[in-house]
Design an enzyme around this catalytic site. Structure first.
Site, PDB file in Angstrom:
ATOM      1  CG  PHE A   1      -1.985  -1.060   1.156  1.00  0.00           C
ATOM      2  CD1 PHE A   1      -3.253  -0.737   0.682  1.00  0.00           C
ATOM      3  CD2 PHE A   1      -1.727  -2.368   1.521  1.00  0.00           C
ATOM      4  CE1 PHE A   1      -4.242  -1.699   0.596  1.00  0.00           C
ATOM      5  CE2 PHE A   1      -2.711  -3.341   1.444  1.00  0.00           C
ATOM      6  CZ  PHE A   1      -3.973  -2.999   0.978  1.00  0.00           C
ATOM      7  CB  CYS A   2       2.461   2.948  -2.775  1.00  0.00           C
ATOM      8  SG  CYS A   2       3.723   4.164  -3.104  1.00  0.00           S
TER       9      CYS A   2
END
Length: 183
Positions: free
Chosen positions: A146-147
């Site tokens: 999850f960027c």
């Protein structure tokens, strides 16, 4: 003709980024100088990212290299999103997490902007753009990355969590349980 249209569209989108379209470096000084020159720059960046789906500059954001123990919440609503125990250094220049605290706290949407196929991450409560999720995270933690844009989240240090109403997340931050889903 399609190529010209694509270039024109890209130029239009990038012009909206204005002062945010810098060369990527690991130094945070350029971002800090910009904010010192214009105190409203950070809030404009936050609005551009969260409301218009923008992306802040890699390696020049608050949490990309942040290692303190605590909780990351949605910047506008305060909704609990990620724990420091799921944060890892992806080398991307943005804070990266293996999983949200509660899978129901986020929504995922297909994003085909700029000719790329990505999965957008939005906060459920605020419906704000947070970043994207990719399948190149650590395999031993599920394989997801999850960027997340730093300006879309706020950090609550562990010693402030109880006082700020996030005490129920202490077992997750302390590593006693990986997420709410596993309770």
């Amino acid at each position: 003709m399609k190529l010209i249209t694509a270039f024109a569209a890209a130029a239009l989108v990038l012009s909206g980024a204005g002062v945010y379209a810098y060369a990527q470096t690991r130094a945070n000084e350029a971002a800090e100088q910009q904010v010192r020159r214009d105190p409203n720059a950070f809030e404009r960046l936050r609005a551009w990212v969260m409301e218009r789906g923008g992306t802040e500059r890699a390696f020049a954001n608050e949490y990309w290299d942040h290692h303190e123990t605590g909780l990351y919440v949605e910047a506008r609503t305060g909704e609990a999103l990620f724990a420091s125990t799921s944060k890892f250094d992806s080398g991307s220049g943005w804070p990266s997490f293996t999983r949200p605290i509660n899978p129901d706290a986020i929504t995922l949407h297909e994003d085909n902007a700029f000719g790329m196929r990505r999965i957008e991450v939005r906060s459920r409560e605020g419906n704000h753009h947070l970043g994207h999720v990719f399948d190149d995270g650590p395999r031993d933690s599920g394989g997801q990355r999850f960027c997340i844009n730093s300006c879309a989240i706020r950090f609550i240090p562990r010693d402030r969590m109880e006082a700020e109403g996030y005490g129920r997340y202490l077992p997750i931050v302390d590593g006693e349980t990986p997420s709410l889903a596993s309770r």
